[in-house]
Design a protein around this motif. Structure first.
Motif, PDB file in Angstrom:
ATOM      1  N   VAL A 134      15.905  34.901 130.989  1.00  0.00           N
ATOM      2  CA  VAL A 134      15.989  35.066 132.576  1.00  0.00           C
ATOM      3  C   VAL A 134      16.628  35.979 133.302  1.00  0.00           C
ATOM      4  O   VAL A 134      16.395  36.704 134.295  1.00  0.00           O
ATOM      5  CB  VAL A 134      16.353  33.385 133.128  1.00  0.00           C
ATOM      6  CG1 VAL A 134      16.443  33.470 134.697  1.00  0.00           C
ATOM      7  CG2 VAL A 134      15.360  32.456 132.528  1.00  0.00           C
ATOM      8  N   THR A 135      17.963  36.480 132.790  1.00  0.00           N
ATOM      9  CA  THR A 135      18.722  37.241 133.335  1.00  0.00           C
ATOM     10  C   THR A 135      18.858  38.658 132.726  1.00  0.00           C
ATOM     11  O   THR A 135      19.872  39.659 133.226  1.00  0.00           O
ATOM     12  CB  THR A 135      20.098  36.660 133.623  1.00  0.00           C
ATOM     13  OG1 THR A 135      20.732  36.523 132.367  1.00  0.00           O
ATOM     14  CG2 THR A 135      20.378  35.564 134.576  1.00  0.00           C
ATOM     15  N   ASN A 155      13.680  28.784 129.575  1.00  0.00           N
ATOM     16  CA  ASN A 155      12.428  28.632 130.346  1.00  0.00           C
ATOM     17  C   ASN A 155      11.342  28.081 129.308  1.00  0.00           C
ATOM     18  O   ASN A 155      10.337  27.956 129.649  1.00  0.00           O
ATOM     19  CB  ASN A 155      11.967  30.177 130.507  1.00  0.00           C
ATOM     20  CG  ASN A 155      11.110  30.344 131.789  1.00  0.00           C
ATOM     21  OD1 ASN A 155      10.377  29.214 132.233  1.00  0.00           O
ATOM     22  ND2 ASN A 155      11.036  31.405 132.475  1.00  0.00           N
ATOM     23  N   ASP A 212       2.570  27.854 131.143  1.00  0.00           N
ATOM     24  CA  ASP A 212       2.900  28.830 132.277  1.00  0.00           C
ATOM     25  C   ASP A 212       3.014  29.976 132.202  1.00  0.00           C
ATOM     26  O   ASP A 212       3.795  30.604 131.231  1.00  0.00           O
ATOM     27  CB  ASP A 212       4.300  28.092 132.755  1.00  0.00           C
ATOM     28  CG  ASP A 212       4.844  28.856 133.969  1.00  0.00           C
ATOM     29  OD1 ASP A 212       5.104  28.023 134.894  1.00  0.00           O
ATOM     30  OD2 ASP A 212       4.708  29.976 134.378  1.00  0.00           O
ATOM     31  N   GLN A 216       3.953  32.824 133.818  1.00  0.00           N
ATOM     32  CA  GLN A 216       5.072  33.275 134.215  1.00  0.00           C
ATOM     33  C   GLN A 216       6.132  33.383 133.245  1.00  0.00           C
ATOM     34  O   GLN A 216       6.947  34.202 132.737  1.00  0.00           O
ATOM     35  CB  GLN A 216       5.723  32.876 135.461  1.00  0.00           C
ATOM     36  CG  GLN A 216       5.298  33.588 136.571  1.00  0.00           C
ATOM     37  CD  GLN A 216       6.036  33.386 138.034  1.00  0.00           C
ATOM     38  OE1 GLN A 216       6.034  32.197 138.398  1.00  0.00           O
ATOM     39  NE2 GLN A 216       6.690  34.562 138.678  1.00  0.00           N
ATOM     40  N   SER A 217       6.409  32.204 132.555  1.00  0.00           N
ATOM     41  CA  SER A 217       7.270  31.842 131.496  1.00  0.00           C
ATOM     42  C   SER A 217       6.753  32.482 130.302  1.00  0.00           C
ATOM     43  O   SER A 217       7.922  33.166 129.580  1.00  0.00           O
ATOM     44  CB  SER A 217       7.324  30.160 131.265  1.00  0.00           C
ATOM     45  OG  SER A 217       7.739  29.481 132.484  1.00  0.00           O
ATOM     46  N   ASN A 233       5.001  35.189 130.152  1.00  0.00           N
ATOM     47  CA  ASN A 233       5.292  36.615 130.302  1.00  0.00           C
ATOM     48  C   ASN A 233       6.812  37.099 129.952  1.00  0.00           C
ATOM     49  O   ASN A 233       7.392  37.988 129.479  1.00  0.00           O
ATOM     50  CB  ASN A 233       5.084  37.079 131.632  1.00  0.00           C
ATOM     51  CG  ASN A 233       5.324  38.539 132.000  1.00  0.00           C
ATOM     52  OD1 ASN A 233       5.158  39.540 130.982  1.00  0.00           O
ATOM     53  ND2 ASN A 233       5.890  38.703 133.064  1.00  0.00           N
ATOM     54  N   GLN A 234       7.797  36.009 130.547  1.00  0.00           N
ATOM     55  CA  GLN A 234       9.347  36.494 130.571  1.00  0.00           C
ATOM     56  C   GLN A 234       9.604  36.297 128.920  1.00  0.00           C
ATOM     57  O   GLN A 234      10.498  37.258 128.795  1.00  0.00           O
ATOM     58  CB  GLN A 234      10.052  35.273 131.433  1.00  0.00           C
ATOM     59  CG  GLN A 234      11.147  35.745 132.154  1.00  0.00           C
ATOM     60  CD  GLN A 234      11.947  34.913 132.935  1.00  0.00           C
ATOM     61  OE1 GLN A 234      11.785  33.611 132.785  1.00  0.00           O
ATOM     62  NE2 GLN A 234      12.383  35.445 134.137  1.00  0.00           N
ATOM     63  N   GLN A 288       8.338  39.439 127.407  1.00  0.00           N
ATOM     64  CA  GLN A 288       9.104  40.736 127.866  1.00  0.00           C
ATOM     65  C   GLN A 288      10.718  40.590 126.886  1.00  0.00           C
ATOM     66  O   GLN A 288      11.009  41.761 126.471  1.00  0.00           O
ATOM     67  CB  GLN A 288       9.669  40.452 129.131  1.00  0.00           C
ATOM     68  CG  GLN A 288       8.618  41.175 130.022  1.00  0.00           C
ATOM     69  CD  GLN A 288       9.279  41.988 130.859  1.00  0.00           C
ATOM     70  OE1 GLN A 288       9.928  42.774 130.676  1.00  0.00           O
ATOM     71  NE2 GLN A 288       8.183  42.463 131.740  1.00  0.00           N
ATOM     72  N   LEU A 322      18.187  22.504 134.633  1.00  0.00           N
ATOM     73  CA  LEU A 322      17.862  23.474 135.679  1.00  0.00           C
ATOM     74  C   LEU A 322      16.423  23.183 135.964  1.00  0.00           C
ATOM     75  O   LEU A 322      15.981  24.048 136.952  1.00  0.00           O
ATOM     76  CB  LEU A 322      18.332  24.951 135.488  1.00  0.00           C
ATOM     77  CG  LEU A 322      17.669  25.879 134.664  1.00  0.00           C
ATOM     78  CD1 LEU A 322      18.104  27.264 134.861  1.00  0.00           C
ATOM     79  CD2 LEU A 322      17.447  25.715 133.246  1.00  0.00           C
ATOM     80  N   MET A 379      13.589  24.622 134.940  1.00  0.00           N
ATOM     81  CA  MET A 379      12.653  25.788 134.979  1.00  0.00           C
ATOM     82  C   MET A 379      11.350  25.677 134.312  1.00  0.00           C
ATOM     83  O   MET A 379      10.538  26.132 134.573  1.00  0.00           O
ATOM     84  CB  MET A 379      13.236  27.057 134.318  1.00  0.00           C
ATOM     85  CG  MET A 379      14.167  27.855 135.326  1.00  0.00           C
ATOM     86  SD  MET A 379      14.627  29.485 134.615  1.00  0.00           S
ATOM     87  CE  MET A 379      13.258  30.405 135.027  1.00  0.00           C
ATOM     88  N   ASN A 380      11.246  24.700 133.165  1.00  0.00           N
ATOM     89  CA  ASN A 380      10.250  24.335 132.571  1.00  0.00           C
ATOM     90  C   ASN A 380       9.775  23.201 133.164  1.00  0.00           C
ATOM     91  O   ASN A 380       9.994  22.716 134.220  1.00  0.00           O
ATOM     92  CB  ASN A 380      10.479  24.254 131.076  1.00  0.00           C
ATOM     93  CG  ASN A 380      11.369  23.238 130.747  1.00  0.00           C
ATOM     94  OD1 ASN A 380      11.778  22.422 131.726  1.00  0.00           O
ATOM     95  ND2 ASN A 380      11.870  22.685 129.447  1.00  0.00           N
TER      96      ASN A 380
END
Lengths: 466, 195
Positions: free
Chosen positions: A36-37, A65, A77, A79-80, A82-83, A86, A405, A407-408
């Motif tokens: 994430v960061t 995530n 998901d 976006q998840s 993809n993150q 990456q 948190l 996120m998932n």
């Protein structure tokens, strides 16, 4: 020679240079990253055409995530997914070791790193995550950083920092049965508030911490940031050395002995001066719960919510749908979460299992158990804890940050209460409109069995929880 | 990084203490891999009602208020280290956050993104909020060279602290990477000495 604190000793050993009237350049031994960061930091380097300076001092994992079910399937998901892709691409490109989803060492960054022996006394460690303070349990300077700083460490293995002030919290005495490390830190934060530690690095001292296991010390240091302190530390001792020894990336043989000899010099010198000191009595601590929307809003489980006219306090109770002066005992709870970098280590699940064994989860409760790492998950199975959880109706999921948190997909529904072993009870932290009540794994387990908050101290006469 | 010297602007009040970074930018918006677009979701769950409509009571939605200065309650930015919070505030158009206390990591993140955290006394903050509430057109001036904040209506001013190195960075638009890269040789020498 002047008397030094544990923090001074580790900090001073890592100062590369000092800017006149400005910050110091602090050398970072270990840099932990997650999905994430880090992406924007990798982009920053790429945009500037800078190479990662010391890739072998970086360890990566996927945790924030990641799904906690069907981890072998592609992530739904986009976006998840993809993150995470990456992160894999960035690590590959830059020769960084990554424990990705499905790897036998994958897990929450603050669970897997100590487990593998990456975390060692006397180090400086950073991660783009505020709960990096966890690693301070080893007598390590460990703290959370922003993404710009992640890029700085990528580029130079250093950070520009002004040395924080020092704070010591001493707790002496014997903890009552059923009072766990989580209760100790929730108690401290409830006494000191959420910003008393801002600008400080905290050392926890006294026999309560000396007698804690490493898992317990990690729980305490983990929540240092919740009172504003960038980090918390506990002096390394035999408990620390025994934990580190033999772990995969810990020093071996003579190297270990040499390092251990140095680690023994790190504890705070007798008579060293702290900028601020607090002391508490272990006997005064009881199982704790929070009633508001910051971790400082905590009470003993047997106490009533205090009265306070402050607008932010009123707003907070309104959000929680609680009233000043009321007790939380017998409040119906439909969600229980045992997990997060605060309480997802094997010891936390042993505590839960000990209480749960032979009992049944209440019908109204959805209870998620999320181990901090693949290794913890395996341990839960091999120690037979999973059988206890299954029989009682609890759901053991796969490792990750999960509902801490949200996120998932692990989200607490709008308006629902969740008794959670995580670290933050902020508005919507566990899902939009969710209401979080922070507690220890024992209180969480007891809530899941009763279907409501109970005074756990009345229910454990025959069990020993140290 | 964008340079910052002085700014004169109207302000938006956010009179809530302990605004955490989960409120500034909720975790579900952290899945992006670049820094763009976070401004759309700043204070998302306070700006919008459960049904997706705008919450007209929230100050950012109150058309009386505007400007690039956010005046917030005590202990602003506590919680997570997510720099996305600073990106979201900058993305929305804020250049200055005024509060009586800032959480550590947030403060650093803000400075690394050209967003100036101005820490004032509790009394001055109270005055500032009441002036903005009384007249949303009141102008706030922030002068970084002089390290001073002032209010056009009451003329009351206060000086604020900032790390001198960070001040230089803000005024010139430098960031820490530039400086650290210039110290590569010293860093390598340190590594060799420790080995």
């Amino acid at each position: 020679m002047s008397k030094k604190t544990l923090f001074d000793k580790v900090w001073d050993a890592h100062v590369v240079d000092s800017i006149e009237n400005g910050p110091q350049i602090l050398y970072i031994d270990k840099h932990l990253i997650h999905e994430v960061t880090s992406p924007q930091a990798f982009n920053e380097l790429e945009d500037r055409g800078i190479a990662v300076f010391r890739p072998n001092q970086i360890v990566a994992t996927a945790d924030h995530n990641t799904p906690t079910e069907n981890q072998h399937l592609p992530i739904k998901d986009l976006q998840s997914r993809n993150q995470l892709e990456q992160l894999s691409t960035n690590c590959k490109k830059n020769n960084i070791t990554l424990y990705e989803l499905g790897h036998k060492y994958n897990g929450i960054v603050h669970v897997m790193a100590p487990e593998l022996g990456f975390t060692q006394p006397g180090m400086t460690m950073v991660c783009g995550d505020s709960h990096t303070s966890t690693h301070g349990a080893f007598g390590t300077i460990a703290f959370g950083i922003g993404t710009s700083q992640v890029a700085q460490v990528f580029a130079s293995q250093c950070l520009l920092l002004t040395k924080p002030k020092s704070l010591r919290v001493t707790v002496n005495g014997k903890l009552k049965n059923g009072v766990l490390p989580k209760d100790v830190i929730l108690y401290i934060i409830s006494k000191l508030g959420t910003n008393s530690g801002t600008g400080y690095f905290c050392e926890y001292a006294g026999d309560v911490f000396e007698n804690m296991t490493m898992e317990g010390r990690m729980t305490v240091c983990n929540m240092s940031i919740e009172m504003g302190a960038r980090g918390g530390m506990i002096a390394p001792d035999q408990t620390t050395f025994d934990y580190v020894k033999g772990r995969e990336y810990a020093p071996k043989g003579d190297d270990f002995d040499k390092k251990a000899a140095y680690w023994k010099t790190l504890p705070t010198d007798e008579g060293a001066i702290f900028d601020k000191e607090y002391a508490f009595d272990a006997e005064d601590i009881e199982p704790m719960i929070t009633y508001g929307t910051n971790p400082g809003m905590g009470i003993k489980i047997s106490e009533n919510i205090p009265n306070n006219k402050d607008a932010s306090f009123v707003k907070s109770l309104e959000y929680m749908n609680f009233e000043a002066g009321e007790s939380l005992i017998n409040k119906q709870i439909n969600y229980v979460f045992i997990g997060s970098c605060t309480n997802s280590r094997i010891e936390d699940f042993r505590v839960a299992a000990k209480y749960i064994k032979g009992k049944q989860k209440a019908d109204n409760v959805t209870a998620w158990l999320v181990p901090g790492s693949k290794q913890v998950e395996t341990q839960i199975i091999t120690e037979g804890l999973k059988d206890i959880f299954d029989a009682a109706g609890f759901e053991l999921r796969q490792p990750g940050c999960s509902a801490c948190l949200a996120m998932n997909d692990d989200k607490i529904p709008q308006g629902e209460y969740c008794v959670s072993t995580s670290n933050r009870n902020f508005e919507g932290r566990q899902g939009q409109g969710s209401r979080t009540i922070l507690a220890s794994p024992l209180v969480a387990a007891a809530t899941a069995i009763a279907g409501k908050i109970i005074d756990v101290t009345e229910n454990i006469e025959t069990l020993e929880f140290a | 990084m964008e340079k910052f010297t002085t700014l004169t602007s109207r302000a938006i009040p956010l009179d809530i203490a302990n605004v955490d970074t989960d409120q500034i930018i909720p975790a579900r918006f952290l899945k992006a891999t670049d820094k763009k677009g976070f401004g759309d979701n700043v204070f998302r769950d306070w700006r919008y009602n459960k049904d997706g409509s705008e919450n007209s009571k929230f100050s950012l939605n109150n058309t009386d208020y505007s400007g690039s200065i956010l005046v917030a309650g005590d202990n602003f930015g506590c919680g997570s280290s997510r720099e996305h919070a600073a990106w979201a505030l900058v993305g929305y158009g804020f250049k200055v956050i005024v509060s009586s206390f800032f959480a550590d990591i947030f403060k650093g993140n803000a400075l690394n993104n050209g967003l100036l955290p101005v820490q004032v006394s509790k009394a001055y903050l109270k005055h500032l909020i009441s002036e903005v509430n009384a007249d949303p057109n009141v102008k706030i001036k922030v002068n970084l060279h002089e390290q001073q904040i002032s209010i056009s209506s009451s003329k009351r001013f206060e000086n604020f602290n900032i790390d001198p190195y960070k001040k230089t960075c803000m005024i010139n638009g430098y960031d820490d990477i530039d400086y650290l890269l210039s110290k590569k040789k010293t860093i390598e020498a340190f590594e060799n000495a420790v080995d």
